[in-house]
Design a protein around this motif. Structure first.
Motif, short mmCIF file in Angstrom:
data_model
loop_
_atom_site.label_atom_id
_atom_site.label_comp_id
_atom_site.label_asym_id
_atom_site.label_seq_id
_atom_site.Cartn_x
_atom_site.Cartn_y
_atom_site.Cartn_z
N LEU A 83 0.88 -1.18 0.00
CA LEU A 83 0.00 0.00 0.00
C LEU A 83 0.91 1.22 0.00
CD1 LEU A 83 -2.45 1.80 0.36
CD2 LEU A 83 -2.67 0.99 2.71
N ILE A 84 1.03 1.89 -1.15
CA ILE A 84 1.99 2.99 -1.28
C ILE A 84 1.55 3.95 -2.38
CG2 ILE A 84 3.46 1.78 -2.96
CD1 ILE A 84 4.82 3.86 0.00
N GLY A 85 1.82 5.23 -2.19
CA GLY A 85 1.55 6.20 -3.24
C GLY A 85 1.02 7.53 -2.78
N VAL A 86 0.46 7.59 -1.55
CA VAL A 86 -0.15 8.85 -1.12
C VAL A 86 0.89 9.96 -1.02
CG1 VAL A 86 0.07 8.42 1.38
CG2 VAL A 86 -1.77 9.90 0.50
N ASN A 87 2.11 9.62 -0.62
CA ASN A 87 3.12 10.67 -0.50
C ASN A 87 3.68 11.10 -1.84
OD1 ASN A 87 3.26 10.91 2.50
ND2 ASN A 87 3.73 8.74 2.31
N ASN A 88 3.63 10.21 -2.83
CA ASN A 88 3.97 10.63 -4.19
C ASN A 88 2.97 11.70 -4.64
OD1 ASN A 88 4.77 7.68 -3.79
ND2 ASN A 88 5.89 8.15 -5.66
N GLN A 89 1.69 11.45 -4.38
CA GLN A 89 0.66 12.42 -4.76
C GLN A 89 0.81 13.71 -3.95
OE1 GLN A 89 -2.18 13.39 -2.61
NE2 GLN A 89 -2.81 14.85 -4.20
N TYR A 90 1.02 13.58 -2.65
CA TYR A 90 1.09 14.74 -1.75
C TYR A 90 2.24 15.66 -2.14
CZ TYR A 90 1.04 17.39 2.63
OH TYR A 90 0.97 18.39 3.57
N ARG A 91 3.35 15.07 -2.57
CA ARG A 91 4.53 15.87 -2.94
C ARG A 91 4.49 16.35 -4.38
NH1 ARG A 91 9.67 12.62 -0.36
NH2 ARG A 91 8.68 11.92 1.58
N GLY A 92 3.46 16.00 -5.09
CA GLY A 92 3.32 16.48 -6.47
C GLY A 92 4.18 15.77 -7.47
N GLN A 93 4.59 14.53 -7.17
CA GLN A 93 5.40 13.76 -8.11
C GLN A 93 4.53 13.30 -9.28
OE1 GLN A 93 7.49 10.64 -6.04
NE2 GLN A 93 8.63 12.07 -4.76
N ASP A 94 5.16 13.11 -10.45
CA ASP A 94 4.37 12.75 -11.62
C ASP A 94 4.04 11.25 -11.64
OD1 ASP A 94 6.24 11.21 -13.60
OD2 ASP A 94 7.44 12.89 -12.92
N GLN A 95 3.01 10.93 -12.37
CA GLN A 95 2.48 9.57 -12.36
C GLN A 95 3.37 8.58 -13.11
OE1 GLN A 95 -1.53 10.38 -13.73
NE2 GLN A 95 -1.58 11.97 -12.17
N GLU A 96 4.13 9.04 -14.09
CA GLU A 96 5.01 8.11 -14.81
C GLU A 96 6.16 7.67 -13.92
OE1 GLU A 96 4.52 6.42 -17.64
OE2 GLU A 96 2.57 7.34 -17.32
N ARG A 97 6.64 8.57 -13.09
CA ARG A 97 7.66 8.16 -12.11
C ARG A 97 7.06 7.13 -11.15
NH1 ARG A 97 10.91 11.95 -7.66
NH2 ARG A 97 11.82 10.19 -6.51
N TYR A 98 5.85 7.42 -10.72
CA TYR A 98 5.17 6.48 -9.82
C TYR A 98 5.01 5.12 -10.49
CZ TYR A 98 1.41 4.39 -7.01
OH TYR A 98 0.65 3.55 -6.22
N ARG A 99 4.63 5.12 -11.75
CA ARG A 99 4.45 3.85 -12.47
C ARG A 99 5.73 3.03 -12.45
NH1 ARG A 99 0.90 1.74 -16.12
NH2 ARG A 99 -0.24 3.71 -16.37
N THR A 100 6.84 3.67 -12.79
CA THR A 100 8.12 2.96 -12.84
C THR A 100 8.50 2.42 -11.47
OG1 THR A 100 8.90 4.34 -14.67
CG2 THR A 100 10.58 3.22 -13.35
N GLU A 101 8.39 3.25 -10.45
CA GLU A 101 8.79 2.84 -9.10
C GLU A 101 7.80 1.84 -8.49
OE1 GLU A 101 11.16 7.04 -8.17
OE2 GLU A 101 9.30 6.57 -7.08
N PHE A 102 6.53 1.99 -8.80
CA PHE A 102 5.53 1.04 -8.31
C PHE A 102 5.76 -0.33 -8.95
CE2 PHE A 102 1.45 -1.13 -8.33
CZ PHE A 102 1.04 -0.98 -7.02
N ARG A 103 6.07 -0.34 -10.24
CA ARG A 103 6.34 -1.60 -10.93
C ARG A 103 7.52 -2.32 -10.28
NH1 ARG A 103 7.55 -0.20 -16.62
NH2 ARG A 103 5.29 0.15 -16.73
N GLU A 104 8.54 -1.57 -9.93
CA GLU A 104 9.70 -2.16 -9.25
C GLU A 104 9.31 -2.73 -7.89
OE1 GLU A 104 12.47 1.04 -9.14
OE2 GLU A 104 13.05 0.83 -11.25
N LEU A 105 8.41 -2.03 -7.19
CA LEU A 105 7.98 -2.49 -5.87
C LEU A 105 7.15 -3.77 -5.95
CD1 LEU A 105 7.16 0.83 -4.01
CD2 LEU A 105 8.78 -0.92 -3.25
N ILE A 106 6.29 -3.89 -6.95
CA ILE A 106 5.52 -5.13 -7.03
C ILE A 106 6.43 -6.29 -7.44
CG2 ILE A 106 3.26 -4.09 -7.33
CD1 ILE A 106 3.40 -4.58 -10.29
#
Length: 210
Positions: A83-106
């Motif tokens: 369960l991760i991602g709220v702080n990416n949103q809160y800090r204004g990080q872009d979704q493509e970065r999230y996609r790459t890092e989330f993929r690595e986490l799964i």
């Protein structure tokens, strides 16, 4: 009469990865959603111990990955949650970065599950805009961005064959009910997290049969 579950013959271990929502910021350890889930599984005669937790308030996807590496944890688990991602949103990080890092986490979560994607599940990001803390904020914008981040996570889960549990709607239903929020007015209380555990319960039970 209160009975203590006998886990001496436990078959399953459990790892819970995340941020403040997983570590249970401002609530008792027993109120953490993953601890509640383990208890519910035991009540349903599924032998599982309370989870190991790698989580901290404020972590983004990148910070969680760094912490996992720093932990040196080499164990294999029967069940792994993310369960991760709220702080990416809160800090204004872009979704493509999230996609790459989330993929690595799964991928990391799957390694912890012994390479079995069918023993991993992801919870969607709750909407902190529903909290008293968000009073005066642009709640429509927060909700829209949370939905966008969750869409990325759901898509990556589908690609990887990982179960996805939507708890965002549950978090939004807490609006106006202070009993569903912790004392800091931002994080959720054990009462709300119980609902997350209940939503995850049938999925976790199904995963452990695979």
């Amino acid at each position: 009469m209160i009975t203590i579950p006998d886990v001496s013959q436990t078959s399953y271990t459990f790892l819970s990865l995340g941020d403040s929502y997983t570590i249970g910021e401002s609530v008792a350890e027993t109120d953490r959603w993953s601890v509640q889930l383990a208890g519910m599984l035991r009540k349903d005669d599924v032998a599982v111990v309370d989870p190991d937790i790698i989580a901290h308030t404020g972590w983004t996807t990148a910070e969680l990955q760094d912490a996992i590496k720093a932990s040196g944890n080499q164990k294999t688990y029967g069940l792994v949650s993310l369960l991760i991602g709220v702080n990416n949103q809160y800090r204004g990080q872009d979704q493509e970065r999230y996609r790459t890092e989330f993929r690595e986490l799964i991928q990391t979560a799957t390694k912890f599950a012994g390479g079995k994607a069918e023993h991993v599940f992801v919870l969607s990001v709750p909407d902190w805009g529903a909290s008293p803390f968000a009073a005066g904020r642009d709640k429509t914008k927060i909700a829209r961005e949370i939905d966008q981040f969750n869409a990325v996570a759901k898509d990556e889960c589908q690609r990887a064959g990982i179960a996805y549990v939507d708890i965002t709607s549950l978090s939004r239903s807490a609006t106006g009910d202070n009993t569903q929020f912790a004392s800091d007015s931002l994080h959720y209380s054990g009462k709300q997290m119980k609902q997350w555990a209940e939503k995850a319960l049938p999925i976790a039970k199904d995963l452990l049969k695979k």
